[in-house]
Enzyme design. Structure first.
Site, PDB file in Angstrom:
ATOM      1  N   GLU A 169     -25.911  55.832  35.874  1.00  0.00           N
ATOM      2  CA  GLU A 169     -26.526  54.500  35.814  1.00  0.00           C
ATOM      3  C   GLU A 169     -27.861  54.379  36.548  1.00  0.00           C
ATOM      4  O   GLU A 169     -27.956  53.673  37.561  1.00  0.00           O
ATOM      5  CB  GLU A 169     -25.555  53.454  36.385  1.00  0.00           C
ATOM      6  N   GLU A 358     -17.343  54.844  31.658  1.00  0.00           N
ATOM      7  CA  GLU A 358     -16.740  53.850  32.562  1.00  0.00           C
ATOM      8  C   GLU A 358     -16.448  52.569  31.796  1.00  0.00           C
ATOM      9  O   GLU A 358     -17.295  52.105  31.025  1.00  0.00           O
ATOM     10  CB  GLU A 358     -17.679  53.470  33.724  1.00  0.00           C
TER      11      GLU A 358
HETATM   12  C1  NOJ Z   1     -20.701  51.340  37.854  1.00  0.00           C
HETATM   13  C2  NOJ Z   1     -20.772  52.420  38.870  1.00  0.00           C
HETATM   14  O1  NOJ Z   1     -21.065  53.658  38.296  1.00  0.00           O
HETATM   15  C3  NOJ Z   1     -19.557  52.512  39.756  1.00  0.00           C
HETATM   16  O2  NOJ Z   1     -19.907  53.238  40.867  1.00  0.00           O
HETATM   17  C4  NOJ Z   1     -19.061  51.119  40.085  1.00  0.00           C
HETATM   18  O3  NOJ Z   1     -18.051  51.128  41.033  1.00  0.00           O
HETATM   19  C5  NOJ Z   1     -18.576  50.466  38.809  1.00  0.00           C
HETATM   20  N1  NOJ Z   1     -19.657  50.421  37.849  1.00  0.00           N
HETATM   21  C6  NOJ Z   1     -18.036  49.053  38.990  1.00  0.00           C
HETATM   22  O4  NOJ Z   1     -19.012  48.224  39.455  1.00  0.00           O
END
Ligand code: NOJ
Length: 455
Positions: A169, A358
């Protein structure tokens, strides 16, 4: 239809995701150097809810075998985790910390012994603090620092790890860390943001090319945060605001990689990024990834805002509109978002394959008698989102896998330990683990599908 639909899922990858800083703890053990997140949470702790930090987190550094046993017990056979750069190179560059390499060797070996496939993210936001002192992502030298680090990992683990993701991200770590200052390293302003964007985008190509040159059979990707965007109203100014937010949140990092350049037409303040270009950068930005990772949680509703600098747009909070439900992160539960996002990314000509690296939700979890946690809201969230993913796949989108965020509850960055996203509950005082009903549901669901595939 359901049977045939499920038949299409032969070879579909089902897994869970995590990251080093959020789970490992052992922040100064066995020669590990500090990362920007160690520094930020321990020195600028007011920016973190309850001034918490991940010095111990889930103590995954010591408990990894235990956590992998639970994963194995549920028959979940793909595990995405990240490598902590300062555990491998305490100063970011130079000296290698062999105890750090040992840890990941043990972790990878344990996965393989249990029949769990490792999916490795090289950078999930924990830049070595020593490199931040030299300018971090704002300094173009980050490209050679990154190269040095990736090379060590590829040579050390590449005999057993096939699936690699270069960055996690970039929009979030660059936006929150180098423009808004709410994440490590806490820098603000366009003077930090623009070079950090350019260097992070270049870094994906640098990492990807290096991995492929070391072993052309590596399966190489990189991951993007993204949200389906809708305008608040039919008014032209809201519609245009939505176009700008879409360019910022969804297109900024992927389009230059695909050879389409930065979306400066829609986001004119980005034009100054050209100042950070060196000769041949256009070519260097391009890289033909084997796959991209999409990380989606919600949709965003966008409204024109005179007061928001540069963007002239704001996100309308779920509390200020009619939504059915939202999570502890204040994110609307809107499963169609993931469907639209898959379709959007699938439409890019250069995207060969998509994994949902994710997706998940944070809700309050309550422990009942007999240590049971009935987190039916999380289960419903996962069911509905998986269904939306499979719907996109059924319609022909090239989506080949799905990873739940996250395996165990962990440290949620500026939100501390409050939002629990895990399929497994963690009592952070005792480090006891309890599988939530969503974890049992996910296991049962994917294993039934796998059984259907093999008949
Ligand atoms: C994106 C991130 O990659 C991760 O580290 C985070 O905990 C989750 N989303 C939830 O916010």
């Amino acid at each position: 239809m359901v049977k045939n639909f499920e038949k299409e899922l032969k070879d579909f990858v089902w897994g869970v995701s995590s990251s080093a800083y959020q789970t490992e703890g052992a922040h100064d053990w066995d020669g590990k150097g500090p990362s920007i997140w160690d520094e930020f949470t321990n020195k600028k702790s007011r920016k973190i809810r309850n001034r918490e930090n991940a010095n111990v987190a889930c103590d995954f550094y010591n408990l990894y075998k235990h956590d992998l046993q639970i994963l194995k017990g549920l028959n979940i056979s793909n595990y995405r985790f990240s490598i902590s750069w300062p555990r491998i190179k305490p100063n970011g560059i130079g000296k290698i910390n062999y105890k750090g390499l040992d840890f990941y060797n043990r972790l990878i070996d344990e996965c393989l012994d249990l029949g769990i496939v490792p999916w490795v993210t090289l950078y999930h936001w924990d830049l070595p603090q020593e490199l931040e002192k030299k300018g971090g992502w704002v300094n173009r030298d980050v490209l050679s620092w990154m190269e040095e680090y990736v090379e060590v990992c590829a040579h050390a683990f590449g005999d057993r790890v096939k699936n690699w993701m270069v960055l996690n991200e970039p929009m979030v770590f660059v936006g929150a860390g180098y423009f808004l200052g709410v994440h490590a390293p806490g820098r603000v302003g366009m003077g930090n943001f623009l070079p950090a964007i350019h260097h992070a985008t270049l870094a994906m190509g640098v990492g990807g090319r290096l991995l492929k040159s070391i072993n052309p059979s590596f399966h190489v990707g990189t991951t993007f945060s993204c949200s389906h965007i809708e305008p608040y109203s039919f008014e032209e100014k809201d519609q245009m605001a939505a176009v700008r937010v879409d360019a910022l949140l969804n297109r900024l990092f992927i389009e230059p990689i695909l050879g389409l350049g930065y979306p400066t037409k829609e986001l004119s303040p980005l034009r100054k990024i050209q100042d950070y270009f060196k000769p041949m950068d256009e070519e260097k930005l391009r890289f033909d990834f084997d796959f991209i990772g999409i990380q989606n949680y919600t949709r965003e509703i966008v409204k024109y805002s005179f007061w928001t600098p540069y963007l002239k747009a704001k996100l309308v909070k779920p509390q200020h509109r009619n939504v059915l439900s939202y999570t502890l992160m204040n994110w609307e539960v809107y499963p169609d978002s993931i469907y639209h996002i898959i379709k959007k990314f699938d439409n890019y000509e250069g995207v060969k394959k998509i994994y949902i690296t994710e997706n998940g939700a944070a809700f309050d979890d309550h422990i009942h008698d007999n240590d049971l946690i009935h987190d039916h809201m999380r289960t419903d969230y996962l069911k509905d989102h998986i269904y939306a993913v499979l719907r996109a796949k059924h319609e022909g989108a090239k989506v080949e896998g799905y990873f739940v965020w996250t395996w165990t509850d962990n440290f949620e960055w500026a939100e501390g330990y409050r939002p629990r996203f895990g399929l497994v509950y963690v009592d952070f005082k005792t480090q006891k683990r309890i599988v939530k009903s969503s974890g049992y549901w996910y296991s049962k669901y994917i294993n039934n599908l796998i059984a259907i595939d093999t008949v």
